[in-house]
Design an enzyme around this catalytic site. Structure first.
Site, PDB file in Angstrom:
ATOM      1  N   VAL A  13       0.844  -1.194   0.000  1.00  0.00           N
ATOM      2  CA  VAL A  13       0.000   0.000   0.000  1.00  0.00           C
ATOM      3  C   VAL A  13       0.879   1.244   0.000  1.00  0.00           C
ATOM      4  CG1 VAL A  13      -1.730   1.261   1.340  1.00  0.00           C
ATOM      5  CG2 VAL A  13      -1.861  -1.215   1.165  1.00  0.00           C
ATOM      6  N   THR A 125      -5.416  -0.662   7.387  1.00  0.00           N
ATOM      7  CA  THR A 125      -6.715  -1.176   7.813  1.00  0.00           C
ATOM      8  C   THR A 125      -6.651  -1.401   9.313  1.00  0.00           C
ATOM      9  OG1 THR A 125      -6.981  -2.221   5.688  1.00  0.00           O
ATOM     10  CG2 THR A 125      -8.334  -3.083   7.488  1.00  0.00           C
ATOM     11  N   GLU A 155      -8.109   2.268   2.310  1.00  0.00           N
ATOM     12  CA  GLU A 155      -7.787   1.990   0.896  1.00  0.00           C
ATOM     13  C   GLU A 155      -8.573   0.779   0.415  1.00  0.00           C
ATOM     14  OE1 GLU A 155      -6.100  -0.815  -0.025  1.00  0.00           O
ATOM     15  OE2 GLU A 155      -5.527  -1.562   1.941  1.00  0.00           O
ATOM     16  N   PHE A 156      -8.814   0.762  -0.894  1.00  0.00           N
ATOM     17  CA  PHE A 156      -9.582  -0.347  -1.489  1.00  0.00           C
ATOM     18  C   PHE A 156      -8.795  -0.973  -2.641  1.00  0.00           C
ATOM     19  CE2 PHE A 156     -12.537   2.842   0.220  1.00  0.00           C
ATOM     20  CZ  PHE A 156     -13.153   2.076   1.208  1.00  0.00           C
ATOM     21  N   LEU A 157      -7.473  -1.030  -2.482  1.00  0.00           N
ATOM     22  CA  LEU A 157      -6.611  -1.481  -3.582  1.00  0.00           C
ATOM     23  C   LEU A 157      -6.603  -2.992  -3.680  1.00  0.00           C
ATOM     24  CD1 LEU A 157      -3.505   0.618  -2.551  1.00  0.00           C
ATOM     25  CD2 LEU A 157      -5.447   1.328  -3.956  1.00  0.00           C
ATOM     26  N   LEU A 254     -18.544 -13.608  -7.985  1.00  0.00           N
ATOM     27  CA  LEU A 254     -19.413 -14.778  -7.899  1.00  0.00           C
ATOM     28  C   LEU A 254     -18.755 -15.979  -8.589  1.00  0.00           C
ATOM     29  CD1 LEU A 254     -23.001 -13.299  -8.488  1.00  0.00           C
ATOM     30  CD2 LEU A 254     -22.018 -14.138  -6.354  1.00  0.00           C
ATOM     31  N   CYS A 264      -5.684  -9.893   2.849  1.00  0.00           N
ATOM     32  CA  CYS A 264      -6.757  -8.996   3.297  1.00  0.00           C
ATOM     33  C   CYS A 264      -8.035  -9.713   3.725  1.00  0.00           C
ATOM     34  CB  CYS A 264      -7.082  -8.005   2.190  1.00  0.00           C
ATOM     35  SG  CYS A 264      -5.630  -7.065   1.712  1.00  0.00           S
ATOM     36  N   ARG A 331       0.528 -15.343   0.616  1.00  0.00           N
ATOM     37  CA  ARG A 331      -0.093 -15.232   1.938  1.00  0.00           C
ATOM     38  C   ARG A 331      -1.539 -15.759   1.908  1.00  0.00           C
ATOM     39  NH1 ARG A 331       1.260  -9.156   3.456  1.00  0.00           N
ATOM     40  NH2 ARG A 331       1.128  -8.964   1.191  1.00  0.00           N
TER      41      ARG A 331
HETATM   42  C1  UGA Z   1      -9.026  -7.175  -1.601  1.00  0.00           C
HETATM   43  C2  UGA Z   1     -10.140  -6.223  -2.045  1.00  0.00           C
HETATM   44  O1  UGA Z   1     -10.662  -6.647  -3.304  1.00  0.00           O
HETATM   45  C3  UGA Z   1      -9.629  -4.782  -2.146  1.00  0.00           C
HETATM   46  O2  UGA Z   1     -10.709  -3.918  -2.460  1.00  0.00           O
HETATM   47  C4  UGA Z   1      -9.020  -4.393  -0.791  1.00  0.00           C
HETATM   48  O3  UGA Z   1      -8.497  -3.087  -0.825  1.00  0.00           O
HETATM   49  C5  UGA Z   1      -7.909  -5.346  -0.458  1.00  0.00           C
HETATM   50  O4  UGA Z   1      -8.442  -6.680  -0.375  1.00  0.00           O
HETATM   51  C6  UGA Z   1      -7.307  -4.921   0.854  1.00  0.00           C
HETATM   52  O5  UGA Z   1      -7.999  -4.942   1.871  1.00  0.00           O
HETATM   53  O6  UGA Z   1      -6.172  -4.402   0.868  1.00  0.00           O
HETATM   54  P1  UGA Z   1      -7.023  -8.454  -2.837  1.00  0.00           P
HETATM   55  O7  UGA Z   1      -6.750  -9.117  -1.515  1.00  0.00           O
HETATM   56  O8  UGA Z   1      -5.891  -7.906  -3.610  1.00  0.00           O
HETATM   57  O9  UGA Z   1      -8.053  -7.216  -2.631  1.00  0.00           O
HETATM   58  O10 UGA Z   1      -7.720  -9.557  -3.718  1.00  0.00           O
HETATM   59  P2  UGA Z   1      -9.085  -9.788  -4.538  1.00  0.00           P
HETATM   60  O11 UGA Z   1      -8.853  -9.496  -5.949  1.00  0.00           O
HETATM   61  O12 UGA Z   1     -10.220  -9.117  -3.880  1.00  0.00           O
HETATM   62  O13 UGA Z   1      -9.228 -11.363  -4.368  1.00  0.00           O
HETATM   63  C7  UGA Z   1      -9.244 -11.966  -3.067  1.00  0.00           C
HETATM   64  C8  UGA Z   1      -9.400 -13.456  -3.158  1.00  0.00           C
HETATM   65  O14 UGA Z   1     -10.732 -13.804  -3.532  1.00  0.00           O
HETATM   66  C9  UGA Z   1      -8.494 -14.163  -4.148  1.00  0.00           C
HETATM   67  O15 UGA Z   1      -7.963 -15.321  -3.537  1.00  0.00           O
HETATM   68  C10 UGA Z   1      -9.406 -14.510  -5.304  1.00  0.00           C
HETATM   69  O16 UGA Z   1      -8.973 -15.620  -6.035  1.00  0.00           O
HETATM   70  C11 UGA Z   1     -10.696 -14.791  -4.563  1.00  0.00           C
HETATM   71  N1  UGA Z   1     -11.932 -14.646  -5.387  1.00  0.00           N
HETATM   72  C12 UGA Z   1     -12.246 -13.451  -5.929  1.00  0.00           C
HETATM   73  C13 UGA Z   1     -12.766 -15.739  -5.564  1.00  0.00           C
HETATM   74  O17 UGA Z   1     -12.517 -16.861  -5.065  1.00  0.00           O
HETATM   75  N2  UGA Z   1     -13.919 -15.586  -6.306  1.00  0.00           N
HETATM   76  C14 UGA Z   1     -14.257 -14.398  -6.860  1.00  0.00           C
HETATM   77  O18 UGA Z   1     -15.332 -14.331  -7.503  1.00  0.00           O
HETATM   78  C15 UGA Z   1     -13.396 -13.307  -6.673  1.00  0.00           C
END
Ligand code: UGA
Length: 449
Positions: A13, A125, A155-157, A254, A264, A331
């Site tokens: 971040v 966070t 943040e929402f990154l 979904l 996260c 992680r």
């Molecule tokens: C997530 C949030 O999407 C961000 O908005 C937030 O800022 C961030 O956490 C944080 O708190 O810093 P991130 O951890 O980078 O971001 O990952 P995502 O893209 O959200 O995916 C998270 C997990 O969910 C992955 O393991 C992905 O494979 C899984 N996932 C995602 C699914 O199993 N199904 C889905 O439909 C979408």
């Protein structure tokens, strides 16, 4: 233009914000207590795998707008705004570990300049109430005559898209009780054109946890429906397409599979669970979200075990180790959980990942790591696709089939779909695909595959 200091400037971040704010024309000092990381960054070498980061880092170092230091005295006193971006990992009971935040707030306070006003932006966070905590620590250590205000700015990154998400936010949330400080931070974001929501500290802090918990809930919801689809003979990809077409639900997050991971979602849902308990309430939904998620990985391994007549002595080609595509981060990776469970049951694992092999060599020394995807499949009884990297959609599945000794293709992300896999002569098993219905053309095109 503003003079900004980013504390925790060597992390995902912090580095993202340091680089992006310099790109927007501000003068930025990234502060990290890891001196080796600071040297690496000052040489333009990014320790983090992020799209576009090396180029933007180099460009802004060269322009003189960006530098890194490990010394608070060399960064905080001249800053108008200090971003606090240190990590908040989980303690073993799920609660957020605020030690790094406390240490950073102490050092920020001690280095504030007398006779000046500084804004401290809470980016990390942190549980509800953290703004008061940070303000209290800073007050304890600040020199006489230094004034400051705290603004909560979650943040929402997404990892892998950090720079994109900083520069193109859907919304900016600013919490605080000092309208001048909130307005100054808002001015930093105004050029990005996103709606700015101004609120109190506690609501801002809770927005972050609620957003992540809601997204995690969507994933666990569809994984629960996937379980039911397998029992009732329906296809979860079709069900997801059918419900996601309703704009009140929306199609994203979904995708059924082996569940969510990363630094996260598991951590933040755990911390929100603890916050809910701490408030004297029962976190029933949040607990179910975490339980369904753990179950998604267990069920995948059990399925492999059943279909292979036991995993003991079986060779499994694991495609993807990172917690999601586009990152080298292991992680809380569902793929790692799957690897560990398969190994415990005696499977021999041969794994590929386009980015995470270096991290995997440390984390999973008992897995045979292959630079070449096809090497994983040589003599394998099954392929287990765990991370949906685009490379895997382009794989030559006929070649895969020829190299394997078995024919099982477990698609833990419903990524390839049955058609190309079965066309190569392999047996396809996805998640929640209990049926092979005659697809309704409309829905089929909505969901693809
Ligand atoms: C997530 C949030 O999407 C961000 O908005 C937030 O800022 C961030 O956490 C944080 O708190 O810093 P991130 O951890 O980078 O971001 O990952 P995502 O893209 O959200 O995916 C998270 C997990 O969910 C992955 O393991 C992905 O494979 C899984 N996932 C995602 C699914 O199993 N199904 C889905 O439909 C979408």
């Amino acid at each position: 233009m503003t003079r900004v200091c980013v504390v925790g400037g060597g992390g995902y971040v912090g580095l993202g914000y340091a680089v992006a704010l310099a790109e927007l024309g501000h003068t930025v000092v990234g502060l990290d207590i890891d001196a080796a990381r600071v040297d690496q960054l000052n040489q333009g070498d990014s320790p983090i795998f992020e799209a576009g980061l090396p180029e933007m880092l180099e460009r802004n170092l060269a322009s003189g707008r960006l530098r890194f230091t490990a010394d608070y005295a060399n960064a905080v006193p001249e800053a108008e705004i200090v971003f606090l971006c240190t990590g908040t990992p989980s303690l073993s009971d799920g609660e957020a570990d605020l030690r790094q935040v406390r240490a950073a707030a102490t050092s920020i306070g001690a280095h504030l300049a007398s006779g000046r006003s500084t804004i401290i932006v809470n980016k990390s966070t942190m549980p509800v109430g953290a703004a008061e905590l940070v303000a209290g620590i800073v007050a304890e250590h600040a020199p006489q005559g230094a004034s400051y205000a705290v603004v909560s700015n979650p943040e929402f990154l997404r990892e892998g898209r950090v720079l994109h998400d900083i520069l193109h936010p859907d919304r900016v949330v600013l919490g605080g009780d000092d309208p001048r400080a909130v307005a100054t931070v808002a001015a930093l974001y105004e050029p990005l054109g996103a709606p700015i929501l101004r609120t109190d500290h506690r609501s801002a802090e809770l927005i972050k946890y609620a957003a992540n918990a809601f997204l995690a809930t969507k994933i666990s919801f569809i994984n629960d429906i996937a379980r039911l689809c397998e029992r009732l003979g329906a296809d979860v990809t079709i069900v997801a397409g059918g419900i996601g077409a309703d704009p009140r639900i929306g199609p994203r997050f979904l995708n059924a599979g082996i569940g969510f991971g990363g630094s996260c979602f598991p951590k933040d849902v755990g911390a929100l669970t603890r916050m809910t308990e701490g408030a004297g309430l029962h976190p029933g939904l949040l607990r179910a979200v975490l339980e369904i998620n753990r179950d998604a990985q267990r069920r995948f391994v059990t399925r492999a075990d059943q279909l292979l007549g036991g995993l003991d002595g079986r060779i499994v080609a694991l495609w993807g180790l990172a917690f999601k595509e586009g990152t080298d981060d292991l992680r809380e990776s569902p793929s790692v959980a799957v690897a560990e469970m398969m190994q415990e049951r005696g499977a021999q694992l041969r794994a590929h990942d386009p980015a995470a092999l270096a991290n995997a060599a440390r984390r999973l020394p008992w897995v045979t790591l292959c630079d070449d995807l096809y090497e994983t499949t040589r003599g394998a009884d099954a392929v287990a696709l765990c991370t949906p990297w685009p490379e895997y959609a382009a794989a030559d599945l006929k070649r895969v089939a020829a190299l394997m000794r078995g024919d099982l293709f477990l698609d833990g992300r419903n990524f390839l779909g049955p058609r190309p896999v079965e066309a190569a002569g392999l047996r396809y098993v996805g998640i929640g695909r209990g049926a092979r219905p005659a697809l309704d053309a409309g829905l089929a095109s909505l969901v693809g595959g």
